[in-house]
Design an enzyme around this catalytic site. Structure first.
Site, PDB file in Angstrom:
ATOM      1  N   GLU A   4      38.309  46.410  31.572  1.00  0.00           N
ATOM      2  CA  GLU A   4      37.863  47.240  32.193  1.00  0.00           C
ATOM      3  C   GLU A   4      39.808  47.375  33.213  1.00  0.00           C
ATOM      4  O   GLU A   4      40.432  46.396  33.019  1.00  0.00           O
ATOM      5  CB  GLU A   4      37.657  47.113  33.970  1.00  0.00           C
ATOM      6  CG  GLU A   4      37.802  47.909  35.279  1.00  0.00           C
ATOM      7  CD  GLU A   4      37.194  47.420  36.223  1.00  0.00           C
ATOM      8  OE1 GLU A   4      36.908  45.839  36.241  1.00  0.00           O
ATOM      9  OE2 GLU A   4      36.381  48.159  37.326  1.00  0.00           O
ATOM     10  N   ASN A  51      37.602  55.316  37.663  1.00  0.00           N
ATOM     11  CA  ASN A  51      37.544  54.502  36.649  1.00  0.00           C
ATOM     12  C   ASN A  51      36.787  54.709  35.822  1.00  0.00           C
ATOM     13  O   ASN A  51      35.710  54.170  35.553  1.00  0.00           O
ATOM     14  CB  ASN A  51      36.789  53.081  37.390  1.00  0.00           C
ATOM     15  CG  ASN A  51      36.828  52.080  36.780  1.00  0.00           C
ATOM     16  OD1 ASN A  51      37.400  51.414  35.917  1.00  0.00           O
ATOM     17  ND2 ASN A  51      36.920  50.533  37.674  1.00  0.00           N
ATOM     18  N   LYS A  76      32.677  54.860  36.136  1.00  0.00           N
ATOM     19  CA  LYS A  76      32.168  53.899  36.834  1.00  0.00           C
ATOM     20  C   LYS A  76      31.339  54.346  37.467  1.00  0.00           C
ATOM     21  O   LYS A  76      31.680  55.030  38.331  1.00  0.00           O
ATOM     22  CB  LYS A  76      33.135  54.065  37.058  1.00  0.00           C
ATOM     23  CG  LYS A  76      32.729  51.655  38.061  1.00  0.00           C
ATOM     24  CD  LYS A  76      33.539  50.631  38.321  1.00  0.00           C
ATOM     25  CE  LYS A  76      33.134  49.141  38.852  1.00  0.00           C
ATOM     26  NZ  LYS A  76      34.789  48.653  39.078  1.00  0.00           N
ATOM     27  N   GLU A 125      38.242  50.226  45.385  1.00  0.00           N
ATOM     28  CA  GLU A 125      38.140  51.406  44.495  1.00  0.00           C
ATOM     29  C   GLU A 125      37.109  52.190  44.927  1.00  0.00           C
ATOM     30  O   GLU A 125      37.496  53.618  44.277  1.00  0.00           O
ATOM     31  CB  GLU A 125      36.802  50.376  43.466  1.00  0.00           C
ATOM     32  CG  GLU A 125      37.182  49.809  43.077  1.00  0.00           C
ATOM     33  CD  GLU A 125      36.782  48.961  41.604  1.00  0.00           C
ATOM     34  OE1 GLU A 125      35.947  48.218  42.063  1.00  0.00           O
ATOM     35  OE2 GLU A 125      36.417  49.727  41.108  1.00  0.00           O
ATOM     36  N   CYS A 129      32.090  46.836  35.423  1.00  0.00           N
ATOM     37  CA  CYS A 129      32.427  45.734  35.799  1.00  0.00           C
ATOM     38  C   CYS A 129      31.098  46.012  37.003  1.00  0.00           C
ATOM     39  O   CYS A 129      30.439  45.455  36.921  1.00  0.00           O
ATOM     40  CB  CYS A 129      33.891  46.302  37.079  1.00  0.00           C
ATOM     41  SG  CYS A 129      33.838  44.741  38.082  1.00  0.00           S
ATOM     42  N   ASN A 160      36.920  43.048  36.046  1.00  0.00           N
ATOM     43  CA  ASN A 160      37.875  42.678  37.056  1.00  0.00           C
ATOM     44  C   ASN A 160      37.436  41.352  37.891  1.00  0.00           C
ATOM     45  O   ASN A 160      37.098  42.914  38.883  1.00  0.00           O
ATOM     46  CB  ASN A 160      38.933  43.426  37.115  1.00  0.00           C
ATOM     47  CG  ASN A 160      40.109  44.197  36.404  1.00  0.00           C
ATOM     48  OD1 ASN A 160      41.639  44.525  36.794  1.00  0.00           O
ATOM     49  ND2 ASN A 160      39.296  44.612  35.358  1.00  0.00           N
TER      50      ASN A 160
HETATM   51  N1  ING Z   1      34.615  44.258  40.430  1.00  0.00           N
HETATM   52  C1  ING Z   1      33.964  43.413  40.904  1.00  0.00           C
HETATM   53  C2  ING Z   1      32.194  42.946  40.281  1.00  0.00           C
HETATM   54  O1  ING Z   1      31.452  43.748  40.657  1.00  0.00           O
HETATM   55  C3  ING Z   1      33.100  41.988  42.896  1.00  0.00           C
HETATM   56  C4  ING Z   1      33.418  43.171  41.853  1.00  0.00           C
HETATM   57  C5  ING Z   1      33.341  40.487  43.628  1.00  0.00           C
HETATM   58  C6  ING Z   1      30.672  41.358  43.124  1.00  0.00           C
HETATM   59  C7  ING Z   1      32.955  39.946  43.487  1.00  0.00           C
HETATM   60  C8  ING Z   1      30.942  40.783  43.703  1.00  0.00           C
HETATM   61  C9  ING Z   1      31.819  38.723  43.557  1.00  0.00           C
HETATM   62  O2  ING Z   1      31.882  42.386  39.675  1.00  0.00           O
HETATM   63  C10 ING Z   1      34.256  45.048  40.078  1.00  0.00           C
HETATM   64  N2  ING Z   1      35.686  45.472  39.375  1.00  0.00           N
HETATM   65  O3  ING Z   1      33.537  45.667  40.088  1.00  0.00           O
END
Ligand code: ING
Length: 303
Positions: free
Chosen positions: A46, A109, A126, A145, A171, A196
């Site tokens: 991503e 995204n 996304k 985001e 993601c 990410n």
């Molecule tokens: N990042 C994360 C994901 O869903 C996140 C957001 C971070 C969720 C930590 C849960 C814990 O993997 C993105 N960019 O969606």
């Protein structure tokens, strides 16, 4: 057996001041490694052209838009497309897309799927945007985001390319069973996804130690429950002071992880994926036509 040799091209951190040409050089190095390993399709993460900018609250829209691509390929990304075509490789890549649609500027995204001739044969925007849309200074870092991007408007689709039926998501999408099921109902055989994922999730720090477990769990479940391969590719490592998990892996329709990254940097892992491996699951335990009972599932689509 319909085999497709996949290269999962994990990226280490991309610095805020790293230029597109500098990043493209890293991607091209991974393309050459993939070629040497007999890959046919390379999967990048991503937002693979820039740092994960939603970690910052930036007021000036012009500054935010510097992280977006207005054309793909553009002058600074054409070298990636040309090199892949020269090497006879297909690839998927995630990036921030800025587009004028119906007289309005839209920001998504996005991930695209490019064939060995350099044609864009699939596109996904996304749908599950995590985080928040207002500046929340209490957080060590932001996750904006929902502020900088719009919910994707292309749905979860599949593309009949590379001798199989491929789908994409991005993601946070991988954490939602509906993502895989909507593609599973379309007969998807391999889901390509990049992520990410910060180690630390400020609203729930008690989850942090389970980050890699949850990452593996959701992709293995999605694969097995929909009889599909899942290729999950990280941008990871300590990016501008924010550690992000690695965990890049290639998962079979059995739910087994058959290849995984060992580092938190630029690293290519490969596997020769037999796209027919989903058949035995789709014709037995997950024979949707025989076993699904959608008359009991209506709550799932309730808003
Ligand atoms: N990042 C994360 C994901 O869903 C996140 C957001 C971070 C969720 C930590 C849960 C814990 O993997 C993105 N960019 O969606």
């Amino acid at each position: 057996a319909r085999c497709l040799t996949i290269g999962a091209a994990q990226l280490g951190p991309i610095a805020r001041d790293e230029s597109r040409p500098q990043v493209v050089e890293r991607l091209i190095a991974l393309l050459h490694q993939a070629k040497a390993q007999g890959c046919e399709l390379v999967v990048f993460p991503e937002l693979a052209l820039t740092t994960f900018f939603p970690r910052w609250y930036v007021e000036d829209q012009g500054d935010v838009d510097a992280w977006f691509e207005r054309e793909m390929p553009g002058p600074q990304t054409r070298r990636l497309f040309d090199t892949a075509a020269k090497l006879g490789l297909g690839f998927s890549i995630g990036y921030a897309e800025l587009v004028e649609e119906k007289g309005r500027t839209r920001r998504f995204n996005t991930a695209i799927l490019v064939d060995p001739q350099g044609n864009i044969v699939g596109k996904y925007r996304k749908i599950h945007l995590p985080g928040h849309d207002q500046h929340e200074p209490w957080r060590q870092f932001q996750h904006l985001e929902k502020r900088y991007l719009e919910t994707g408007n292309l749905g979860f689709r599949t593309f009949d390319v590379f001798g199989g039926r491929l789908g994409m998501c991005i993601c946070n999408d991988r954490r939602w069973p509906e993502t895989y099921r909507v593609m599973g109902l379309q007969g998807v055989e391999m889901v390509l996804l990049g992520y990410n994922t910060p180690v630390h999730n400020p609203p729930a720090p008690e989850h942090d130690a389970l980050g890699l477990h949850h990452n593996r769990l959701v992709m293995q479940a999605g694969a097995y429950q929909n009889a599909t391969w899942v290729v999950g590719v990280a941008k990871c490592g300590n990016e501008e002071g924010v550690p992000m998990i690695a965990g890049t892996q290639i998962i079979a329709p059995s739910g087994e992880t058959l290849a995984q990254a060992a580092t938190e940097g630029d690293e290519l892992i490969t596997y020769r994926c037999d796209l027919d491996l989903g058949r035995s699951y789709r014709s037995s335990v997950f024979d949707f036509a025989r076993h699904r009972e959608p008359q009991h599932y209506s709550l799932i689509t309730a808003t």
